[in-house]
Scaffold this active site. Structure first.
Site, PDB file in Angstrom:
ATOM      1  N   HIS A   1       0.837  -1.232  -0.131  1.00  0.00           N
ATOM      2  CA  HIS A   1      -0.172   0.004  -0.086  1.00  0.00           C
ATOM      3  C   HIS A   1       0.796   1.466   0.034  1.00  0.00           C
ATOM      4  O   HIS A   1       0.909   1.935  -1.113  1.00  0.00           O
ATOM      5  CB  HIS A   1      -1.016  -0.126   1.219  1.00  0.00           C
ATOM      6  CG  HIS A   1      -1.908  -1.169   1.020  1.00  0.00           C
ATOM      7  ND1 HIS A   1      -2.808  -1.448  -0.009  1.00  0.00           N
ATOM      8  CD2 HIS A   1      -2.229  -2.195   2.090  1.00  0.00           C
ATOM      9  CE1 HIS A   1      -3.399  -2.463   0.246  1.00  0.00           C
ATOM     10  NE2 HIS A   1      -3.130  -2.857   1.477  1.00  0.00           N
TER      11      HIS A   1
ATOM     12  N   ASP B   1      -4.849  -8.139  -3.683  1.00  0.00           N
ATOM     13  CA  ASP B   1      -5.325  -7.777  -2.369  1.00  0.00           C
ATOM     14  C   ASP B   1      -6.563  -8.323  -1.915  1.00  0.00           C
ATOM     15  O   ASP B   1      -6.820  -9.687  -1.652  1.00  0.00           O
ATOM     16  CB  ASP B   1      -5.249  -6.411  -1.991  1.00  0.00           C
ATOM     17  CG  ASP B   1      -5.343  -5.933  -0.466  1.00  0.00           C
ATOM     18  OD1 ASP B   1      -4.946  -6.937   0.243  1.00  0.00           O
ATOM     19  OD2 ASP B   1      -5.341  -4.933  -0.169  1.00  0.00           O
TER      20      ASP B   1
END
Ligand code: ZN
Length: 454
Positions: free
Chosen positions: A269, A320
């Site tokens: 991220h 993800d």
């Protein structure tokens, strides 16, 4: 030796014609010739197939269940996380295997050759280990045997509920390990991978700075000295604030000060970075593991791609939460986020490379580092991780070179993907996975079992 011949292919030094690729029984490319006569399987347009750098397979089955407002005044990442914890409490090993096979099949059909699985659902509901502590890793491995995707398994160490080392909450106890039990789990997970082909890799993943003891990090890295090291980092503002309040540094500042980040490290991220953190981490050689569709879905914020790329930073792409498996859409979403923020266009292109070419090559290289796998190029010594695009698609008509990639990413979608090889295993033909029907049937049965509410 297997041969594939491509009329057009993207090689490390650019576009080439009449390319003959030879790879061995282990899927390793032995030779690449250009200007060669046609031989073996004949393909119009061949690209290296990137790795999917970050996935939690089980979350695929909750896609579509978290789009309502709850009692909280604001719906955020944290309310989503509470729903995710509730969902995972229902999952059995059989469910996890069926879901993992389905999502790996989707990854292959979308053009990814490798699944880097950030694997933290280890234990029974209630937190007791299964009789085989690596039962769930074995199920991921079984799914991989079904789909033929390349697997880099990252067993996750998750000890605490926050920086103050509070115990895990009720939704987290299926993840929990201490350093000793994690070492046993890691060893058992390594054994669980032995039936898989030689391109399989294992790494290690502390969940986040919130969830592990800082002193444990070097020991964790030593469990997989040859493998990649991944950690969630700086995804949410509340997480940054918690780390800063506890340790006096923001998460990326802490990593730069107390670790030695390099290409072995992928930080997932990195949405919440100040400019000095972006530049410092980019220059370290560490990979930013970006998940643009999930980061959009969860309202994480916008990664500073312009500054990161400007400082020479490496990136990989991961699906993800797996709310949607779509390689081209991940790349498009990343670029569009920069455009929306900066009111600009083609922000990541360079004078030499179009946006599509720059993004695609970036995730090939970064994805190889994130997977700890020799891949990301059509070149001797790399695995034959390959994708063929359908040049008869109307959106590719008349396109050549970089505009092929731009049209695929910005005008097209994964329906352009015709064939995919993972380490030479030809698992997608005509746009469909070779075992699709059985994988979908098992997934449907799982979905019926799980129901449609949280
Ligand atoms: Zn994640």
């Amino acid at each position: 030796m297997t041969k594939i011949w491509a009329a057009n292919a993207l090689l490390p030094d650019g576009w080439a014609e009449d390319v003959l690729i030879t790879f061995d029984a282990g899927g390793m490319i032995a030779s690449v010739e250009t200007g060669a006569p046609a031989a073996g399987e004949q393909i119009a347009l061949l690209l290296p197939a990137p790795a999917n750098g970050h996935s939690h397979a089980f979350q695929r089955a909750m896609a579509g269940l978290t789009e309502r407002r709850g009692p909280d005044p604001r719906d955020t990442f944290w309310t989503w996380r509470a729903l995710m914890y509730r969902f995972l409490d229902r999952l059995t090993p059989d469910h996890v295997e069926a879901i993992a096979a389905f999502v790996q099949m989707e990854m292959l059909e979308a053009g990814y050759a490798t699944n880097v699985e950030f694997h933290y659902l280890h234990h029974r509901p209630g937190g007791a280990p299964y009789d085989n502590i690596a039962e769930m890793a074995e199920r991921i491995a079984a799914a991989t045997a079904t789909t033929g995707i390349g697997l880099t398994l990252l067993p996750v160490h998750y000890q605490f509920g926050g920086c103050d080392q509070r115990p895990l909450g009720p939704g987290q106890i299926r993840f929990g390990t201490d350093p000793d039990s994690f070492a046993r789990l890691h060893a058992a997970s390594t054994r669980a991978l032995t039936p898989l082909p030689a391109d399989t890799r294992i790494g290690v993943a502390p969940h986040s700075l919130r969830a592990v003891a800082r002193e444990a990090l070097p020991g964790l890295a030593a469990l997989a000295p040859e493998g990649p090291f991944h950690m969630h980092l700086a995804e949410q503002v509340a997480e940054v604030d918690e780390v800063e309040a506890a340790w006096g540094l923001r998460p990326v500042e802490w990593v730069l000060e107390h670790m030695t980040p390099d290409a072995r490290h992928t930080f997932i991220h990195c949405t919440q970075m100040l400019s000095h953190e972006t530049e410092g981490l980019a220059r370290s050689g560490a990979v930013a593991g970006l998940c643009p569709i999930t980061e959009s879905s969860l309202g994480d914020g916008i990664f500073d791609g312009v500054r990161w790329f400007g400082a020479g930073g490496a990136v990989s792409i991961g699906s993800d939460s797996n709310i949607r498996i779509a390689l081209s859409e991940e790349l498009r979403t990343l670029d569009y986020s920069q455009r929306l923020r900066d009111r600009s266009r083609a922000a990541l292109a360079t004078p030499e490379r179009s946006t599509g070419r720059r993004l695609y090559e970036a995730v090939l290289t970064g994805g190889a580092a994130s997977a700890g796998r020799p891949t990301g190029a059509i070149a001797p010594g790399c695995y034959a991780d390959l994708m063929a695009l359908d040049t008869t698609h109307v959106d590719l008509e008349g396109r050549r070179g970089d505009t092929l990639l731009d049209s695929y990413i910005f005008a097209g979608d994964d329906r352009m993907v015709r064939d995919v090889w993972s380490a030479g295993r030809h698992v997608v033909t005509g746009g469909r996975h070779v075992a699709r029907d059985g994988i979908v049937a098992a997934y449907r049965a799982t979905m019926r079992d799980l129901g449609d509410s949280l």
